[in-house]
Design a protein around this motif. Structure first.
Motif, PDB file in Angstrom:
ATOM      1  N   ILE A 289       0.842  -1.208   0.000  1.00 49.31           N
ATOM      2  CA  ILE A 289       0.000   0.000   0.000  1.00 49.31           C
ATOM      3  C   ILE A 289       0.873   1.253   0.000  1.00 49.31           C
ATOM      4  CG2 ILE A 289      -1.626   1.326   1.439  1.00 49.31           C
ATOM      5  CD1 ILE A 289      -2.958  -1.375   2.179  1.00 49.31           C
ATOM      6  N   HIS A 293       1.170   4.201  -2.975  1.00 49.76           N
ATOM      7  CA  HIS A 293       0.909   5.630  -2.748  1.00 49.76           C
ATOM      8  C   HIS A 293       2.149   6.477  -3.039  1.00 49.76           C
ATOM      9  CE1 HIS A 293      -3.224   5.543  -1.482  1.00 49.76           C
ATOM     10  NE2 HIS A 293      -2.984   4.516  -0.675  1.00 49.76           N
ATOM     11  N   THR A 302      -2.232   9.282 -10.397  1.00 49.13           N
ATOM     12  CA  THR A 302      -2.607   7.952  -9.917  1.00 49.13           C
ATOM     13  C   THR A 302      -2.433   6.958 -11.055  1.00 49.13           C
ATOM     14  OG1 THR A 302      -4.146   8.993  -8.397  1.00 49.13           O
ATOM     15  CG2 THR A 302      -4.417   6.638  -8.746  1.00 49.13           C
ATOM     16  N   TYR A 306      -4.236  -0.510  -5.706  1.00 46.42           N
ATOM     17  CA  TYR A 306      -4.223  -1.830  -5.077  1.00 46.42           C
ATOM     18  C   TYR A 306      -5.636  -2.160  -4.624  1.00 46.42           C
ATOM     19  CZ  TYR A 306      -4.339   1.341  -1.136  1.00 46.42           C
ATOM     20  OH  TYR A 306      -4.690   2.367  -0.302  1.00 46.42           O
TER      21      TYR A 306
ATOM     22  N   PRO B 276      -4.758   8.962   1.764  1.00 50.78           N
ATOM     23  CA  PRO B 276      -4.247   7.598   1.830  1.00 50.78           C
ATOM     24  C   PRO B 276      -4.414   7.020   3.245  1.00 50.78           C
ATOM     25  CG  PRO B 276      -2.577   9.131   0.955  1.00 50.78           C
ATOM     26  CD  PRO B 276      -3.701   9.954   1.475  1.00 50.78           C
ATOM     27  N   PHE B 279      -1.848   3.596   9.011  1.00 47.62           N
ATOM     28  CA  PHE B 279      -1.715   2.361   9.796  1.00 47.62           C
ATOM     29  C   PHE B 279      -0.907   2.650  11.041  1.00 47.62           C
ATOM     30  CE2 PHE B 279      -2.028   0.986   5.381  1.00 47.62           C
ATOM     31  CZ  PHE B 279      -3.002   0.015   5.462  1.00 47.62           C
TER      32      PHE B 279
END
Lengths: 404, 404
Positions: A289, A293, A302, A306, B276, B279
């Protein structure tokens, strides 16, 4: 269809079909009816090409068969599984209806038992939705065997929800429908497989670990416990479906890609909001991920998207022109084993080099063997009949051929 | 307060205070006003005991100081940071107001400049909310220096949102308020630190990595992009606040624990729904989550809860009676380095053994060194004045002591 008369009293009718895998870009997660497999929201997927990923199923019918039987990937399985029974029952019902209506041409007796033999050309452990291709192939094969035509996605849906989307090629939506009997919960092609020839798909196989929570029980727990899932289904997905269909129709990659990533993330967010929480992404998934990005950020465009299903493997959507460089980036940041066989399988990928700026912009520490291999593929057609009789998986005795 | 007259013309007024860390059980994530730091939902936290985790701040005031200055953990920092300036300005405003009102007793001139020196007794990298303790301590110390009393959580809030909750001990809610000027967005004690003496807290320090996305910019992006966050703030948190307050009042551990886990998961779900995505949990965090659920599952009782802030470290809430066994489970499934110093810091923990059944029920592969160490602590009081003059962090010259 082969009518094999190895013994004069035991006519065997046999047919073999293939069906594709599909990868959702607007995710299906949660049922409103467990029995009929009716979803809490509509979903939309891309059908992958069967040259790389497919299920092959042979079905055979003979007066001599004592019972319905099924072999999956070389092993006999329980035919009494409720979802298998739903598909068999529905197909036989449609066949019966059709004959009583008008057509006496198909002479397969509905009282004959069937033998079913099915194999995937990809490891189940790869975390791809093998049940979708599997049930689509089963339903398609049986329909050909029994001479049933017309709308069959509602039957495949009763095997495995997402299987209904594997009944068509190209870009496919599964409209959730409104009826309690599920008759309007069907798949529909949004655009044909030829619509967007530049679109490419890369499956990054992260690990062959079994997924910790199966999707059937996972989505049940989510429906029961996640307040965010309900909001997603009721208030977020309807708008996203419209936007996604429009992006596909316009071949607007940036919009298609961003919605795909957002919807994957939201699906995993609702898994985390489930109690106890469900995790399908692992640290390698998260690095993929980040890589995507940062790659897009570097180009201020872009170029790559994913999406993740109920497992850690990434499916990447991109355009043909970006494939070589992006694959090289994957190879650079997840250096494969030197003697681990080919890293890229499927459609061949030209070699490319990475600029130092790009490497710096991504700026991640490489993780050796983080990705086992990449399957390079594209959008493909729906289920097909296999014409060559030597490709049947069941022999003249109605039992699996040794090679399967 | 020490009035130090090292030189007759340079009277130094100095005061030292300590303030606690707090760990939210209903999470704060997202501002409706960036300037005033007004949240999009109410939140609730437990104040941790300062015997284990605290910030110490000395503030000094002298006519001889040329300018306001600040030293954090031994290093001079920019005093012109907007949030620091907000706190200084607000405290001076309150002091001015108070004096003009009625009280000429405090003779500290408001025109005097201040020196501020602050240290944490825990590593910033431990991922604990050091800014909450830091701003609470700053505001509390300045208020004592300038003789300001009364409600100060609204000032601390303008330093760092969650700092308002560190202005009280025990169980503390931050009511989001409704007013545009933020005057009703204040912390309030729900229950005193003595209310639930059996409650214990374990900080599992997972890694000293810097967190990838700071919470200020992270929550901005979430507010802008996550549709699930808006739903959470508007429709989920209000009910959870009521349930949580009631669970605390009744000392109902199972309800307290389940809500804590669900709210932590929902916060991280909204981070993942951000675009985005953000995490904070890593694979070790996820293993701690599994360990807790399997541990509770084994006993068919919710004995342990986890919560995670903007980083991978777990904070565990449990009851005193379960601490020894659970710590042993952590030690078993995350075997520490044999020469890595003490594994458990803080309140001492009795040794315990794990039954084979429990180990089997948890059934995870141990991950050596997955957890660096555990801080064992409990609920504690709010900010305090330090009475011993030899604990001041600023010397008679108004500059940091060498030992800091």
């Amino acid at each position: 269809m082969l009518e094999n008369s190895s013994s004069s009293s035991q006519r065997l009718t046999v047919i073999t079909c293939t069906a594709p895998v599909n990868i959702a870009v607007i995710k299906y997660w949660g049922k409103r009816d467990e029995e009929l497999i009716l979803p809490i929201n509509s979903s939309l997927s891309v059908t992958l090409h069967q040259d790389q990923l497919k299920t092959t199923t042979t079905v055979a019918c003979s007066r001599s068969f004592q019972e319905d039987r099924i072999w999956l990937n070389g092993k006999e399985e329980d035919i009494n599984q409720p979802r298998l029974q739903s598909c068999l029952r529905e197909i036989r019902r449609l066949a019966r209806k059709r004959r009583s209506d008008d057509d006496p041409s198909n002479d397969i007796s509905l009282s004959h038992r069937v033998h079913i033999c099915s194999v995937n050309n990809f490891p189940t452990a790869a975390g791809l939705a093998s049940s979708a291709a599997g049930y689509a192939c089963l339903v398609y094969s049986l329909s050909r065997l029994f001479g049933v035509e017309g709308e069959l996605s509602g039957v495949a849906r009763q095997g495995s929800g997402s299987a209904c989307r594997s009944m068509y090629g190209g870009f496919v939506q599964w409209k959730m429908g409104e009826r309690e009997d599920g008759k309007d919960s069907l798949a529909e092609q949004v655009a044909a497989e030829s619509h967007w020839p530049e679109l490419r798909v890369l499956v990054l196989v992260v690990s062959a670990e079994r997924k910790p929570v199966g999707s059937t029980s996972g989505m049940q727990t989510s429906v029961k416990t996640s307040q965010l899932l309900k909001h997603r289904a009721d208030s977020v997905v309807p708008g996203r479906m419209e936007e996604m269909i429009s992006a596909i129709q316009k071949r607007d990659f940036a919009t298609f890609a961003e919605l795909t990533m957002k919807d994957s993330n939201q699906f995993h967010a609702t898994c985390l909001d489930t109690y106890p929480p469900i995790f399908y992404l692992n640290d390698i998934s998260r690095r993929v991920i980040s890589l995507v990005h940062r790659y897009n950020q570097h180009y201020q465009e872009t170029r790559v998207a994913y999406t993740f299903d109920a497992g850690p493997n990434a499916v990447i959507y991109t355009l043909q022109e970006h494939v070589p460089e992006f694959v090289q980036a994957v190879r650079h940041f997840f250096p494969p084993e030197t003697n681990g066989g080919e890293f890229v399988k499927g459609l061949s990928v030209d070699s490319a080099s990475l600029s130092e700026e790009l490497k710096r912009a991504i700026g991640m520490e490489p993780v050796p063997k983080g990705i086992s291999y990449v399957i390079s593929t594209q959008v493909g057609p729906g289920p097909c009949v296999v014409e060559e009789p030597n490709l049947h998986l069941l022999g003249p005795d109605g039992l699996p051929m040794k090679s399967t």
